[in-house]
Design a protein around this motif. Structure first.
Motif, PDB file in Angstrom:
ATOM      1  N   PRO A 138    -132.374 -14.607   6.170  1.00  0.00           N
ATOM      2  CA  PRO A 138    -130.999 -14.387   6.618  1.00  0.00           C
ATOM      3  C   PRO A 138    -130.103 -13.795   5.521  1.00  0.00           C
ATOM      4  N   LEU A 139    -130.221 -12.498   5.290  1.00  0.00           N
ATOM      5  CA  LEU A 139    -129.408 -11.825   4.279  1.00  0.00           C
ATOM      6  C   LEU A 139    -127.987 -11.567   4.780  1.00  0.00           C
TER       7      LEU A 139
ATOM      8  N   PRO B 141    -143.310  -7.990   5.117  1.00  0.00           N
ATOM      9  CA  PRO B 141    -144.653  -8.446   5.494  1.00  0.00           C
ATOM     10  C   PRO B 141    -144.659  -9.850   6.109  1.00  0.00           C
ATOM     11  N   ASP B 142    -143.745 -10.708   5.662  1.00  0.00           N
ATOM     12  CA  ASP B 142    -143.756 -12.102   6.099  1.00  0.00           C
ATOM     13  C   ASP B 142    -142.653 -12.451   7.097  1.00  0.00           C
ATOM     14  N   ALA B 143    -141.728 -11.519   7.370  1.00  0.00           N
ATOM     15  CA  ALA B 143    -140.574 -11.891   8.191  1.00  0.00           C
ATOM     16  C   ALA B 143    -139.722 -10.663   8.522  1.00  0.00           C
ATOM     17  N   LEU B 144    -138.674 -10.914   9.301  1.00  0.00           N
ATOM     18  CA  LEU B 144    -137.624  -9.927   9.504  1.00  0.00           C
ATOM     19  C   LEU B 144    -136.449 -10.322   8.624  1.00  0.00           C
TER      20      LEU B 144
ATOM     21  N   PRO C 259    -124.471 -12.436   5.965  1.00  0.00           N
ATOM     22  CA  PRO C 259    -123.634 -13.626   5.834  1.00  0.00           C
ATOM     23  C   PRO C 259    -123.293 -14.287   7.171  1.00  0.00           C
ATOM     24  N   PHE C 260    -123.106 -13.496   8.214  1.00  0.00           N
ATOM     25  CA  PHE C 260    -122.783 -14.072   9.524  1.00  0.00           C
ATOM     26  C   PHE C 260    -123.955 -14.895  10.055  1.00  0.00           C
ATOM     27  N   ILE C 261    -125.162 -14.345   9.966  1.00  0.00           N
ATOM     28  CA  ILE C 261    -126.351 -15.061  10.435  1.00  0.00           C
ATOM     29  C   ILE C 261    -126.574 -16.312   9.590  1.00  0.00           C
ATOM     30  N   ALA C 262    -126.421 -16.192   8.272  1.00  0.00           N
ATOM     31  CA  ALA C 262    -126.593 -17.352   7.384  1.00  0.00           C
ATOM     32  C   ALA C 262    -125.599 -18.459   7.741  1.00  0.00           C
ATOM     33  N   ALA C 263    -124.351 -18.094   7.995  1.00  0.00           N
ATOM     34  CA  ALA C 263    -123.331 -19.086   8.366  1.00  0.00           C
ATOM     35  C   ALA C 263    -123.630 -19.697   9.737  1.00  0.00           C
ATOM     36  N   PHE C 264    -124.120 -18.887  10.657  1.00  0.00           N
ATOM     37  CA  PHE C 264    -124.481 -19.390  11.984  1.00  0.00           C
ATOM     38  C   PHE C 264    -125.577 -20.450  11.851  1.00  0.00           C
ATOM     39  N   ILE C 265    -126.590 -20.165  11.042  1.00  0.00           N
ATOM     40  CA  ILE C 265    -127.687 -21.116  10.854  1.00  0.00           C
ATOM     41  C   ILE C 265    -127.180 -22.386  10.169  1.00  0.00           C
ATOM     42  N   LYS C 266    -126.259 -22.240   9.248  1.00  0.00           N
ATOM     43  CA  LYS C 266    -125.697 -23.426   8.587  1.00  0.00           C
ATOM     44  C   LYS C 266    -124.982 -24.319   9.601  1.00  0.00           C
ATOM     45  N   ARG C 267    -124.299 -23.708  10.569  1.00  0.00           N
ATOM     46  CA  ARG C 267    -123.615 -24.471  11.624  1.00  0.00           C
ATOM     47  C   ARG C 267    -124.579 -24.995  12.690  1.00  0.00           C
TER      48      ARG C 267
ATOM     49  N   PRO D 226    -140.023 -20.143   4.269  1.00  0.00           N
ATOM     50  CA  PRO D 226    -139.891 -21.306   3.378  1.00  0.00           C
ATOM     51  C   PRO D 226    -139.546 -20.943   1.939  1.00  0.00           C
ATOM     52  N   ARG D 227    -140.165 -19.921   1.390  1.00  0.00           N
ATOM     53  CA  ARG D 227    -139.899 -19.537  -0.005  1.00  0.00           C
ATOM     54  C   ARG D 227    -138.436 -19.155  -0.183  1.00  0.00           C
ATOM     55  N   TYR D 228    -137.869 -18.411   0.742  1.00  0.00           N
ATOM     56  CA  TYR D 228    -136.465 -18.003   0.663  1.00  0.00           C
ATOM     57  C   TYR D 228    -135.552 -19.220   0.800  1.00  0.00           C
ATOM     58  N   HIS D 229    -135.871 -20.099   1.723  1.00  0.00           N
ATOM     59  CA  HIS D 229    -135.070 -21.302   1.942  1.00  0.00           C
ATOM     60  C   HIS D 229    -135.029 -22.158   0.672  1.00  0.00           C
TER      61      HIS D 229
END
Length: 107
Positions: free
Chosen positions: A72-73, A32-35, A75-83, A93-96
């Motif tokens: 970002p469930l 409902p709030d995101a992809l 791992p590749f996307i999560a790592a990309f965002i971290k970089r 925001p709640r997930y972050h």
């Protein structure tokens, strides 16, 4: 090498095509709030060309252009965002906040 990012809504994924051929994709689930970005794949014959990062950037830029948010469930996307922290504003925001809190657990 011409690349194109395509939103394939029927398959619930964003695809990267190289010279007209499917080279990889990011699967998502609609919330409902995101992809929720759940899995990234680059097909074996296209590995080693940086297409995963090109795909991640293209997906995130497309979502940003549509004023969307992500979870970002994958791992590749999560790592990309971290970089590339300039994409952290796309994370719900709640997930972050939950991720930041759990990063301190058990350390």
């Amino acid at each position: 090498m011409a690349t194109e990012i395509i939103h394939n809504e029927d398959a619930s994924r964003y695809e990267i095509h190289v010279d007209g051929h499917l080279a990889g994709y990011v699967l998502y689930r609609t919330r409902p709030d995101a992809l929720a970005l759940v899995h990234t794949t680059v097909l074996p014959e296209f590995e080693g060309r940086g297409l995963g990062s090109t795909l991640a950037r293209g997906v995130l830029d497309t979502i940003r252009a549509h004023k969307g948010l992500i979870v970002p469930l994958c791992p590749f996307i999560a790592a990309f965002i971290k970089r590339h922290p300039d994409y952290t504003d796309l994370i719900v925001p709640r997930y972050h906040e939950e991720q930041a809190a759990s990063a301190g657990d058990g350390a």
